[in-house]
Design a protein around this motif. Sequence first.
Motif, PDB file in Angstrom:
ATOM      1  N   TYR A 147       0.816  -1.218   0.000  1.00 53.30           N
ATOM      2  CA  TYR A 147       0.000   0.000   0.000  1.00 53.30           C
ATOM      3  C   TYR A 147       0.854   1.274   0.000  1.00 53.30           C
ATOM      4  O   TYR A 147       0.605   2.180  -0.815  1.00 53.30           O
ATOM      5  N   PRO A 148       1.871   1.388   0.879  1.00 58.99           N
ATOM      6  CA  PRO A 148       2.734   2.582   0.780  1.00 58.99           C
ATOM      7  C   PRO A 148       3.411   2.701  -0.582  1.00 58.99           C
ATOM      8  O   PRO A 148       3.522   3.796  -1.131  1.00 58.99           O
ATOM      9  N   PHE A 149       3.875   1.566  -1.124  1.00 52.73           N
ATOM     10  CA  PHE A 149       4.491   1.556  -2.459  1.00 52.73           C
ATOM     11  C   PHE A 149       3.481   2.035  -3.506  1.00 52.73           C
ATOM     12  O   PHE A 149       3.821   2.845  -4.387  1.00 52.73           O
ATOM     13  N   LEU A 150       2.240   1.536  -3.412  1.00 50.63           N
ATOM     14  CA  LEU A 150       1.190   1.904  -4.361  1.00 50.63           C
ATOM     15  C   LEU A 150       0.918   3.401  -4.327  1.00 50.63           C
ATOM     16  O   LEU A 150       0.923   4.077  -5.374  1.00 50.63           O
ATOM     17  N   TYR A 151       0.684   3.945  -3.128  1.00 50.01           N
ATOM     18  CA  TYR A 151       0.335   5.359  -3.005  1.00 50.01           C
ATOM     19  C   TYR A 151       1.473   6.252  -3.482  1.00 50.01           C
ATOM     20  O   TYR A 151       1.246   7.243  -4.189  1.00 50.01           O
ATOM     21  N   ASP A 152       2.695   5.886  -3.117  1.00 44.28           N
ATOM     22  CA  ASP A 152       3.855   6.707  -3.480  1.00 44.28           C
ATOM     23  C   ASP A 152       4.045   6.736  -4.991  1.00 44.28           C
ATOM     24  O   ASP A 152       4.257   7.802  -5.586  1.00 44.28           O
ATOM     25  N   ASN A 153       3.939   5.574  -5.637  1.00 43.44           N
ATOM     26  CA  ASN A 153       4.186   5.518  -7.086  1.00 43.44           C
ATOM     27  C   ASN A 153       3.021   6.052  -7.905  1.00 43.44           C
ATOM     28  O   ASN A 153       3.245   6.582  -8.999  1.00 43.44           O
ATOM     29  N   LEU A 154       1.802   5.936  -7.404  1.00 41.59           N
ATOM     30  CA  LEU A 154       0.677   6.561  -8.103  1.00 41.59           C
ATOM     31  C   LEU A 154       0.798   8.076  -8.041  1.00 41.59           C
ATOM     32  O   LEU A 154       0.479   8.774  -9.015  1.00 41.59           O
ATOM     33  N   ASN A 155       1.257   8.600  -6.907  1.00 40.75           N
ATOM     34  CA  ASN A 155       1.477  10.046  -6.790  1.00 40.75           C
ATOM     35  C   ASN A 155       2.528  10.537  -7.777  1.00 40.75           C
ATOM     36  O   ASN A 155       2.440  11.648  -8.310  1.00 40.75           O
ATOM     37  N   LYS A 156       3.536   9.673  -8.026  1.00 37.65           N
ATOM     38  CA  LYS A 156       4.625  10.049  -8.942  1.00 37.65           C
ATOM     39  C   LYS A 156       4.313   9.691 -10.399  1.00 37.65           C
ATOM     40  O   LYS A 156       5.102  10.002 -11.291  1.00 37.65           O
ATOM     41  N   GLY A 157       3.185   9.010 -10.625  1.00 37.99           N
ATOM     42  CA  GLY A 157       2.823   8.607 -11.988  1.00 37.99           C
ATOM     43  C   GLY A 157       3.591   7.407 -12.495  1.00 37.99           C
ATOM     44  O   GLY A 157       3.642   7.171 -13.714  1.00 37.99           O
ATOM     45  N   ASN A 158       4.182   6.632 -11.590  1.00 33.88           N
ATOM     46  CA  ASN A 158       4.956   5.454 -11.990  1.00 33.88           C
ATOM     47  C   ASN A 158       4.035   4.234 -12.172  1.00 33.88           C
ATOM     48  O   ASN A 158       4.123   3.254 -11.425  1.00 33.88           O
ATOM     49  N   LEU A 174      -7.846  -7.488  -2.386  1.00 30.13           N
ATOM     50  CA  LEU A 174      -7.101  -6.624  -1.478  1.00 30.13           C
ATOM     51  C   LEU A 174      -6.172  -5.669  -2.233  1.00 30.13           C
ATOM     52  O   LEU A 174      -5.907  -4.559  -1.770  1.00 30.13           O
ATOM     53  N   ILE A 175      -5.674  -6.113  -3.389  1.00 30.25           N
ATOM     54  CA  ILE A 175      -4.864  -5.223  -4.229  1.00 30.25           C
ATOM     55  C   ILE A 175      -5.708  -4.035  -4.689  1.00 30.25           C
ATOM     56  O   ILE A 175      -5.308  -2.875  -4.590  1.00 30.25           O
ATOM     57  N   LEU A 176      -6.919  -4.339  -5.166  1.00 32.86           N
ATOM     58  CA  LEU A 176      -7.797  -3.288  -5.683  1.00 32.86           C
ATOM     59  C   LEU A 176      -8.335  -2.401  -4.569  1.00 32.86           C
ATOM     60  O   LEU A 176      -8.633  -1.222  -4.802  1.00 32.86           O
ATOM     61  N   ALA A 177      -8.454  -2.950  -3.353  1.00 33.51           N
ATOM     62  CA  ALA A 177      -8.946  -2.146  -2.233  1.00 33.51           C
ATOM     63  C   ALA A 177      -8.027  -0.966  -1.962  1.00 33.51           C
ATOM     64  O   ALA A 177      -8.471   0.074  -1.450  1.00 33.51           O
ATOM     65  N   GLY A 178      -6.747  -1.115  -2.313  1.00 34.72           N
ATOM     66  CA  GLY A 178      -5.821   0.000  -2.158  1.00 34.72           C
ATOM     67  C   GLY A 178      -6.246   1.219  -2.959  1.00 34.72           C
ATOM     68  O   GLY A 178      -5.996   2.359  -2.554  1.00 34.72           O
ATOM     69  N   LEU A 179      -6.907   0.994  -4.099  1.00 34.92           N
ATOM     70  CA  LEU A 179      -7.400   2.113  -4.911  1.00 34.92           C
ATOM     71  C   LEU A 179      -8.498   2.883  -4.192  1.00 34.92           C
ATOM     72  O   LEU A 179      -8.612   4.099  -4.344  1.00 34.92           O
ATOM     73  N   VAL A 180      -9.322   2.161  -3.432  1.00 33.88           N
ATOM     74  CA  VAL A 180     -10.395   2.822  -2.685  1.00 33.88           C
ATOM     75  C   VAL A 180      -9.811   3.826  -1.704  1.00 33.88           C
ATOM     76  O   VAL A 180     -10.254   4.975  -1.620  1.00 33.88           O
ATOM     77  N   PHE A 181      -8.780   3.392  -0.962  1.00 39.52           N
ATOM     78  CA  PHE A 181      -8.150   4.289   0.006  1.00 39.52           C
ATOM     79  C   PHE A 181      -7.391   5.414  -0.702  1.00 39.52           C
ATOM     80  O   PHE A 181      -7.435   6.565  -0.268  1.00 39.52           O
ATOM     81  N   TYR A 182      -6.699   5.069  -1.802  1.00 37.43           N
ATOM     82  CA  TYR A 182      -5.909   6.073  -2.508  1.00 37.43           C
ATOM     83  C   TYR A 182      -6.803   7.166  -3.095  1.00 37.43           C
ATOM     84  O   TYR A 182      -6.472   8.356  -3.024  1.00 37.43           O
ATOM     85  N   LYS A 183      -7.920   6.758  -3.672  1.00 38.87           N
ATOM     86  CA  LYS A 183      -8.848   7.727  -4.261  1.00 38.87           C
ATOM     87  C   LYS A 183      -9.693   8.444  -3.207  1.00 38.87           C
ATOM     88  O   LYS A 183     -10.509   9.298  -3.535  1.00 38.87           O
TER      89      LYS A 183
END
Length: 384
Positions: free
Chosen positions: A230-241, A300-309
């Motif tokens: 989840y931290p990896f997901l949020y950080d890289n989505l913020n950076k557009g990676n 659970l992978i996709l649930a990370g999008l719920v929190f990120y969005k």
Amino acid sequence: MVTIFANSVYFIAPLMNLGIGETYTVEYPGLDKKNIASFITTSSIVPVIILVLVSVLVSLLHPFITRLTGLSATLQYLICLFSFSNFFNEYLFTYFRNRNQPVSFGILTIVKTALELSLAVYFIKFCGDGYVGRVKSMFITTVIIFIFTLIYFIKNDVLNFNVSKKWFSLVIKRGIPTIPLFVMVFLLYNTDNYMVNYYHGAAAIGVYGLASQISLLVNFVCSSFITPFYPFLYDNLNKGNYVKVMSLVFKYIAFITGVVLLLALATPMVFDYFIGYKFHAALHYLPLLLLGQYFFSIYLILAGLVFYKKHNSYFYYICPVIIILNIGINYFFIGVLNVSQFAIASALSYFVCLSIVAGTYYRYIYKGTVIYVKWLIGRNHIIG
């Protein structure tokens, strides 16, 4: 009694946690040291308030709760304190995770596990405390880590008197919708077990429960991945990676697929050599239960999008639907295929859970997949 104790803790945990760890993880990249301290201090007020409220309820209702669960008033108060202490345990784990301190995270995890097991052996074997010894080991370990967490936070100046109305409002706004999520997960994990026990008795749940425990190995592997993901997901989505994210997701899906297949193929051989014959019926339920956990591990992978969005309110809608479907599917199959029906219902429930979230975030999944495929084609072209 230990199971009832643990389940009771699980019911209170969502109120204590309110998804604070996930909110902190989402906000973390944009926080400086002062705001980190303010967020942690402010969010720590929530479990204090909940502890007071739940303790008052226990004082008023403990005779009724005792008749319902068999838990004494003392154990009921211990559950409240355990949940409170465990909140800070998990918060420290989240703090280490977001600061990219895997060594500290790993050492604390090992120490906590070793201490809990050692105390359990001491209380059960040498003190003859029975199941109460197990409860004592869990409680004392949690309190020790709780005290360590307070000292660590205060020493590092992330727990002080800097309380913020902004952070408190954000925690409440994002946190309350996560309560239905925890209820949904609890029911997905336990509905089939409770119904097998109710309709077919203790012998049936003994066999079915063994298959359930084996299938949960998938969940343990998944949880180990999700913790840093989840931290990896949020950080890289913020950076557009997006390429880095999708590359890891596809590798994970391939890995978890291999784990499921390995368990499905290896478990029968393990049963032949190590498990009594009367438990071999568990193999009939295992493939479907493994399939259900496989679906849930991808969910659970996709649930990370719920929190990120920051779509936490989405849980208000999805969770009741899945809860009703889960119970409905179980009831629909009653009397159709004997105990096997509950394994089918479990797999279907997890599949529905995955499908609803995947359908909701289809365009994000599609966009990420397209970007990743184009990157693969471009890379292979250059290599060629």
